[in-house]
Write an enzyme that holds these catalytic residues in place. Structure first.
Site, PDB file in Angstrom:
ATOM      1  N   GLY A   1      16.823  53.425   9.577  1.00 34.41           N
ATOM      2  CA  GLY A   1      17.632  52.488   8.830  1.00 34.41           C
ATOM      3  C   GLY A   1      18.237  51.302   9.535  1.00 34.41           C
ATOM      4  N   THR A   2      19.560  51.345   9.673  1.00 39.38           N
ATOM      5  CA  THR A   2      20.322  50.214  10.194  1.00 39.38           C
ATOM      6  C   THR A   2      19.966  49.905  11.643  1.00 39.38           C
ATOM      7  OG1 THR A   2      22.147  50.817   8.733  1.00 39.38           O
ATOM      8  CG2 THR A   2      22.636  49.276  10.503  1.00 39.38           C
ATOM      9  N   THR A   3      19.784  50.950  12.453  1.00 39.56           N
ATOM     10  CA  THR A   3      19.436  50.716  13.862  1.00 39.56           C
ATOM     11  C   THR A   3      18.134  49.942  13.953  1.00 39.56           C
ATOM     12  OG1 THR A   3      20.509  52.803  14.475  1.00 39.56           O
ATOM     13  CG2 THR A   3      19.033  51.810  16.095  1.00 39.56           C
TER      14      THR A   3
ATOM     15  N   ASP B   1      15.698  60.912  10.201  1.00 43.26           N
ATOM     16  CA  ASP B   1      15.485  61.822  11.328  1.00 43.26           C
ATOM     17  C   ASP B   1      14.351  62.794  11.017  1.00 43.26           C
ATOM     18  OD1 ASP B   1      17.648  60.816  12.923  1.00 43.26           O
ATOM     19  OD2 ASP B   1      19.032  61.885  11.616  1.00 43.26           O
TER      20      ASP B   1
ATOM     21  N   SER C   1      17.378  55.699   6.593  1.00 47.85           N
ATOM     22  CA  SER C   1      18.571  55.953   7.392  1.00 47.85           C
ATOM     23  C   SER C   1      18.669  57.454   7.670  1.00 47.85           C
ATOM     24  CB  SER C   1      19.818  55.475   6.653  1.00 47.85           C
ATOM     25  OG  SER C   1      20.049  56.278   5.507  1.00 47.85           O
ATOM     26  N   GLY C   2      19.450  57.814   8.703  1.00 42.94           N
ATOM     27  CA  GLY C   2      19.587  59.234   9.043  1.00 42.94           C
ATOM     28  C   GLY C   2      20.019  60.103   7.879  1.00 42.94           C
TER      29      GLY C   2
ATOM     30  N   LYS D   1      25.487  52.405  18.138  1.00 34.89           N
ATOM     31  CA  LYS D   1      24.564  51.311  17.843  1.00 34.89           C
ATOM     32  C   LYS D   1      24.746  50.127  18.799  1.00 34.89           C
ATOM     33  CE  LYS D   1      23.990  52.527  12.956  1.00 34.89           C
ATOM     34  NZ  LYS D   1      22.911  53.474  13.222  1.00 34.89           N
TER      35      LYS D   1
ATOM     36  N   HIS E   1      23.461  56.854  16.617  1.00 36.70           N
ATOM     37  CA  HIS E   1      24.516  57.074  15.637  1.00 36.70           C
ATOM     38  C   HIS E   1      25.427  55.849  15.559  1.00 36.70           C
ATOM     39  CE1 HIS E   1      23.764  61.554  16.521  1.00 36.70           C
ATOM     40  NE2 HIS E   1      23.070  61.165  15.483  1.00 36.70           N
TER      41      HIS E   1
ATOM     42  N   HIS F   1      24.911  64.761   8.056  1.00 42.43           N
ATOM     43  CA  HIS F   1      23.476  65.085   8.110  1.00 42.43           C
ATOM     44  C   HIS F   1      23.121  65.776   9.433  1.00 42.43           C
ATOM     45  CE1 HIS F   1      23.764  61.233  10.183  1.00 42.43           C
ATOM     46  NE2 HIS F   1      22.516  61.320  10.586  1.00 42.43           N
TER      47      HIS F   1
END
Length: 290
Positions: A190-192, A223, A217-218, A166, A162, A250
Protein backbone atom coordinates in the site's frame (compact mmCIF):
# COMPACT_ATOMS: atom_id res chain seq x y z
CA UNK A 1 31.33 -10.61 17.90
CA UNK A 2 28.88 -12.76 19.83
CA UNK A 3 25.61 -14.37 18.70
CA UNK A 4 22.97 -16.48 20.37
CA UNK A 5 22.14 -19.73 18.57
CA UNK A 6 19.08 -21.95 18.83
CA UNK A 7 17.19 -24.24 16.47
CA UNK A 8 13.85 -25.97 16.83
CA UNK A 9 13.96 -29.77 16.85
CA UNK A 10 12.93 -30.04 13.18
CA UNK A 11 16.21 -28.46 12.15
CA UNK A 12 18.57 -30.89 13.89
CA UNK A 13 16.75 -34.20 14.16
CA UNK A 14 18.17 -35.60 10.89
CA UNK A 15 21.56 -35.40 9.18
CA UNK A 16 20.19 -33.07 6.51
CA UNK A 17 18.63 -30.69 9.05
CA UNK A 18 18.84 -26.96 8.46
CA UNK A 19 21.18 -26.41 11.42
CA UNK A 20 23.76 -28.76 9.94
CA UNK A 21 23.37 -27.29 6.45
CA UNK A 22 24.05 -23.87 7.95
CA UNK A 23 27.14 -25.01 9.82
CA UNK A 24 28.54 -26.91 6.85
CA UNK A 25 28.26 -23.76 4.75
CA UNK A 26 29.40 -21.27 7.39
CA UNK A 27 31.89 -23.09 9.62
CA UNK A 28 34.91 -21.63 7.75
CA UNK A 29 33.44 -18.13 8.09
CA UNK A 30 32.60 -18.67 11.76
CA UNK A 31 36.20 -19.63 12.42
CA UNK A 32 37.61 -16.78 10.30
CA UNK A 33 35.49 -14.25 12.18
CA UNK A 34 36.17 -15.94 15.53
CA UNK A 35 32.46 -15.67 16.09
CA UNK A 36 31.35 -16.46 19.63
CA UNK A 37 28.21 -18.57 19.92
CA UNK A 38 26.03 -18.91 23.00
CA UNK A 39 24.09 -22.05 22.12
CA UNK A 40 20.91 -23.29 23.80
CA UNK A 41 21.23 -26.80 25.28
CA UNK A 42 19.57 -29.19 22.80
CA UNK A 43 20.99 -27.30 19.83
CA UNK A 44 24.48 -27.46 21.33
CA UNK A 45 24.09 -31.19 22.02
CA UNK A 46 23.09 -31.77 18.39
CA UNK A 47 26.16 -29.89 17.14
CA UNK A 48 28.41 -31.99 19.37
CA UNK A 49 26.73 -35.26 18.32
CA UNK A 50 27.25 -34.34 14.66
CA UNK A 51 30.91 -33.57 15.42
CA UNK A 52 30.64 -30.09 13.96
CA UNK A 53 32.68 -27.09 15.16
CA UNK A 54 35.01 -29.61 16.83
CA UNK A 55 37.50 -27.96 19.13
CA UNK A 56 36.03 -24.51 18.54
CA UNK A 57 36.51 -22.50 21.72
CA UNK A 58 33.98 -19.85 20.77
CA UNK A 59 31.04 -22.17 21.37
CA UNK A 60 29.45 -21.96 24.85
CA UNK A 61 26.65 -24.28 25.94
CA UNK A 62 23.59 -22.76 27.62
CA UNK A 63 20.75 -24.51 29.48
CA UNK A 64 17.95 -26.29 27.66
CA UNK A 65 15.12 -24.06 26.52
CA UNK A 66 12.84 -25.53 29.18
CA UNK A 67 15.41 -24.53 31.79
CA UNK A 68 15.63 -20.92 30.62
CA UNK A 69 18.32 -21.08 27.94
CA UNK A 70 16.38 -19.00 25.42
CA UNK A 71 15.31 -16.56 28.11
CA UNK A 72 18.97 -15.97 28.95
CA UNK A 73 19.67 -15.12 25.31
CA UNK A 74 16.90 -12.52 25.39
CA UNK A 75 18.50 -10.86 28.42
CA UNK A 76 21.88 -10.88 26.69
CA UNK A 77 20.51 -9.22 23.57
CA UNK A 78 19.41 -6.40 25.88
CA UNK A 79 22.78 -6.65 27.68
CA UNK A 80 23.78 -7.63 31.21
CA UNK A 81 25.58 -4.60 32.72
CA UNK A 82 28.97 -5.32 34.25
CA UNK A 83 28.90 -8.99 33.26
CA UNK A 84 30.30 -8.83 29.74
CA UNK A 85 27.28 -10.71 28.45
CA UNK A 86 25.91 -8.74 25.51
CA UNK A 87 24.91 -10.47 22.29
CA UNK A 88 25.33 -8.77 18.93
CA UNK A 89 22.33 -10.67 17.56
CA UNK A 90 20.77 -14.10 17.37
CA UNK A 91 20.32 -17.02 15.01
CA UNK A 92 17.07 -18.80 15.80
CA UNK A 93 16.07 -21.38 13.19
CA UNK A 94 12.36 -21.72 13.82
CA UNK A 95 9.91 -24.40 12.81
CA UNK A 96 6.77 -22.50 11.76
CA UNK A 97 4.48 -25.27 13.01
CA UNK A 98 6.26 -25.86 16.34
CA UNK A 99 4.29 -24.16 19.16
CA UNK A 100 7.56 -23.23 20.89
CA UNK A 101 8.27 -20.78 18.05
CA UNK A 102 5.59 -18.49 19.52
CA UNK A 103 6.47 -18.98 23.19
CA UNK A 104 7.05 -15.64 24.98
CA UNK A 105 10.83 -16.07 25.03
CA UNK A 106 10.91 -16.77 21.28
CA UNK A 107 8.84 -13.69 20.48
CA UNK A 108 10.84 -11.59 22.95
CA UNK A 109 14.14 -12.66 21.36
CA UNK A 110 13.07 -11.27 18.02
CA UNK A 111 11.46 -8.17 19.53
CA UNK A 112 14.56 -7.21 21.50
CA UNK A 113 16.79 -7.75 18.46
CA UNK A 114 14.55 -5.39 16.47
CA UNK A 115 14.40 -2.80 19.26
CA UNK A 116 18.19 -2.78 19.66
CA UNK A 117 18.92 -2.83 15.92
CA UNK A 118 20.58 -6.25 16.02
CA UNK A 119 20.23 -9.07 13.49
CA UNK A 120 17.54 -11.67 14.17
CA UNK A 121 18.36 -14.49 11.74
CA UNK A 122 15.48 -16.95 11.53
CA UNK A 123 16.39 -18.74 8.30
CA UNK A 124 19.43 -20.57 6.97
CA UNK A 125 19.60 -18.12 4.06
CA UNK A 126 19.55 -15.10 6.41
CA UNK A 127 22.30 -16.54 8.59
CA UNK A 128 24.47 -17.55 5.63
CA UNK A 129 24.05 -14.12 4.08
CA UNK A 130 24.87 -12.41 7.39
CA UNK A 131 28.09 -14.40 7.85
CA UNK A 132 29.14 -13.50 4.32
CA UNK A 133 28.39 -9.82 4.93
CA UNK A 134 30.44 -9.82 8.13
CA UNK A 135 33.29 -11.49 6.24
CA UNK A 136 33.19 -8.68 3.68
CA UNK A 137 33.20 -6.04 6.44
CA UNK A 138 36.23 -7.84 7.92
CA UNK A 139 38.08 -7.43 4.62
CA UNK A 140 37.96 -11.09 3.61
CA UNK A 141 37.57 -12.23 0.00
CA UNK A 142 34.03 -13.13 -1.12
CA UNK A 143 32.92 -16.71 -0.58
CA UNK A 144 31.87 -17.79 -4.05
CA UNK A 145 29.39 -20.31 -2.58
CA UNK A 146 27.39 -17.29 -1.38
CA UNK A 147 27.13 -15.73 -4.85
CA UNK A 148 23.56 -16.93 -5.28
CA UNK A 149 22.42 -14.56 -2.54
CA UNK A 150 23.79 -11.63 -4.54
CA UNK A 151 22.36 -12.38 -7.97
CA UNK A 152 20.12 -9.32 -7.61
CA UNK A 153 19.33 -9.07 -11.32
CA UNK A 154 17.30 -12.26 -11.01
CA UNK A 155 15.75 -11.56 -7.61
CA UNK A 156 12.79 -9.77 -6.06
CA UNK A 157 13.07 -7.75 -2.87
CA UNK A 158 10.10 -6.81 -0.68
CA UNK A 159 10.25 -3.37 0.96
CA UNK A 160 7.75 -3.15 3.83
CA UNK A 161 7.45 -0.75 6.75
CA UNK A 162 4.94 -0.17 9.50
CA UNK A 163 3.52 3.33 9.87
CA UNK A 164 6.07 4.62 12.37
CA UNK A 165 8.90 3.17 10.27
CA UNK A 166 7.89 4.58 6.89
CA UNK A 167 10.24 7.59 7.19
CA UNK A 168 13.10 5.21 7.99
CA UNK A 169 12.23 3.09 4.92
CA UNK A 170 12.18 6.16 2.67
CA UNK A 171 15.53 7.30 4.03
CA UNK A 172 16.95 3.79 3.57
CA UNK A 173 15.70 3.58 -0.01
CA UNK A 174 17.05 7.03 -0.85
CA UNK A 175 20.51 6.20 0.48
CA UNK A 176 20.61 2.82 -1.23
CA UNK A 177 18.62 3.60 -4.37
CA UNK A 178 21.27 2.40 -6.82
CA UNK A 179 21.72 -0.95 -5.10
CA UNK A 180 17.98 -1.57 -4.71
CA UNK A 181 17.46 -0.65 -8.36
CA UNK A 182 19.67 -3.59 -9.37
CA UNK A 183 16.97 -6.04 -8.31
CA UNK A 184 14.85 -7.47 -11.07
CA UNK A 185 11.74 -6.48 -9.14
CA UNK A 186 10.75 -4.60 -6.01
CA UNK A 187 7.42 -5.15 -4.26
CA UNK A 188 5.73 -3.40 -1.36
CA UNK A 189 2.45 -2.89 0.41
CA UNK A 190 0.00 0.00 0.00
CA UNK A 191 1.23 3.35 1.25
CA UNK A 192 4.88 2.33 1.56
CA UNK A 193 4.92 1.26 -2.08
CA UNK A 194 3.37 4.53 -3.24
CA UNK A 195 5.81 6.65 -1.25
CA UNK A 196 8.74 4.63 -2.61
CA UNK A 197 7.49 5.14 -6.17
CA UNK A 198 7.24 8.89 -5.61
CA UNK A 199 10.81 8.84 -4.28
CA UNK A 200 12.03 6.94 -7.34
CA UNK A 201 10.29 9.29 -9.76
CA UNK A 202 11.92 12.25 -7.99
CA UNK A 203 15.26 10.59 -8.65
CA UNK A 204 14.63 10.27 -12.38
CA UNK A 205 13.07 6.80 -12.56
CA UNK A 206 10.81 6.73 -15.67
CA UNK A 207 7.49 8.31 -14.71
CA UNK A 208 5.49 5.73 -16.67
CA UNK A 209 6.99 2.81 -14.72
CA UNK A 210 6.53 1.94 -11.04
CA UNK A 211 9.77 1.37 -9.16
CA UNK A 212 7.83 -0.79 -6.68
CA UNK A 213 4.97 -3.08 -7.65
CA UNK A 214 2.30 -2.26 -5.08
CA UNK A 215 0.17 -4.84 -3.32
CA UNK A 216 -2.68 -4.18 -0.88
CA UNK A 217 -2.03 -2.32 2.34
CA UNK A 218 -1.03 -4.52 5.28
CA UNK A 219 -4.45 -4.46 6.99
CA UNK A 220 -6.11 -5.37 3.68
CA UNK A 221 -3.90 -8.39 3.04
CA UNK A 222 -0.74 -7.05 1.43
CA UNK A 223 1.49 -9.02 3.80
CA UNK A 224 -0.39 -12.19 2.85
CA UNK A 225 0.03 -11.43 -0.86
CA UNK A 226 3.78 -11.03 -0.46
CA UNK A 227 3.90 -14.17 1.72
CA UNK A 228 2.49 -16.04 -1.27
CA UNK A 229 5.29 -14.68 -3.47
CA UNK A 230 7.82 -15.89 -0.90
CA UNK A 231 6.30 -19.38 -0.75
CA UNK A 232 6.36 -19.60 -4.56
CA UNK A 233 10.09 -18.70 -4.54
CA UNK A 234 9.28 -15.47 -6.40
CA UNK A 235 10.58 -13.16 -3.65
CA UNK A 236 14.04 -13.93 -2.29
CA UNK A 237 14.66 -11.07 0.14
CA UNK A 238 12.42 -9.14 2.53
CA UNK A 239 13.43 -5.86 4.15
CA UNK A 240 10.72 -5.43 6.75
CA UNK A 241 11.03 -2.47 9.10
CA UNK A 242 8.88 -3.44 12.05
CA UNK A 243 7.62 -1.19 14.82
CA UNK A 244 7.88 -3.39 17.94
CA UNK A 245 6.22 -0.84 20.21
CA UNK A 246 2.73 -0.79 18.71
CA UNK A 247 0.02 -3.45 18.81
CA UNK A 248 -1.27 -4.04 15.29
CA UNK A 249 -4.75 -5.15 14.30
CA UNK A 250 -3.37 -7.20 11.41
CA UNK A 251 -0.75 -8.98 13.54
CA UNK A 252 -1.83 -12.35 12.09
CA UNK A 253 -0.95 -11.16 8.57
CA UNK A 254 2.47 -9.99 9.72
CA UNK A 255 3.13 -13.34 11.35
CA UNK A 256 1.97 -15.05 8.16
CA UNK A 257 4.72 -13.31 6.19
CA UNK A 258 7.28 -14.22 8.82
CA UNK A 259 6.14 -17.87 8.78
CA UNK A 260 6.39 -17.93 5.00
CA UNK A 261 10.02 -16.79 5.21
CA UNK A 262 10.91 -19.50 7.74
CA UNK A 263 9.04 -22.16 5.74
CA UNK A 264 11.58 -21.83 2.90
CA UNK A 265 14.50 -21.43 5.29
CA UNK A 266 17.22 -22.20 2.72
CA UNK A 267 16.09 -19.54 0.26
CA UNK A 268 14.56 -16.47 1.93
CA UNK A 269 16.65 -13.69 3.49
CA UNK A 270 15.01 -11.23 5.87
CA UNK A 271 16.18 -8.04 7.62
CA UNK A 272 13.95 -6.43 10.24
CA UNK A 273 15.64 -3.18 11.26
CA UNK A 274 17.22 -0.20 9.48
CA UNK A 275 20.63 -0.75 11.11
CA UNK A 276 20.85 -4.36 9.98
CA UNK A 277 19.59 -3.58 6.47
CA UNK A 278 22.07 -0.73 6.05
CA UNK A 279 24.97 -2.89 7.15
CA UNK A 280 23.93 -5.44 4.54
CA UNK A 281 23.75 -2.76 1.82
CA UNK A 282 27.20 -1.41 2.68
CA UNK A 283 28.68 -4.91 2.47
CA UNK A 284 26.79 -5.76 -0.73
CA UNK A 285 28.25 -2.71 -2.46
CA UNK A 286 31.76 -3.60 -1.29
CA UNK A 287 31.31 -7.21 -2.37
CA UNK A 288 30.13 -6.22 -5.84
CA UNK A 289 33.22 -4.06 -6.28
CA UNK A 290 35.70 -6.70 -5.12
Amino acid sequence: MLLGLAANRLHHQTEDGALFALLRACEPGIRELQLGLHVVGRTCDAIAAAEMLKGYKGLVRYPYGRDGGLMKLVAEVVGMPGEGRTLDGAIYLTDPVDPSSIFPEALALKRQCVIHGKPFLSTVASARDWVEMERIHAGLAPDRSADRFHDFGHQTVALIAHDAMKPAMLDFAARNFELLSRFQRRVGTGTTGQKLNELAWSKGWPADRPWVDRFNSGPLGGDAQIADLVLERRCQRAIFFEDPHVARQHEADIQLLERAVTTITHEAVCATSPAVAQRWCDAAVRRAGS
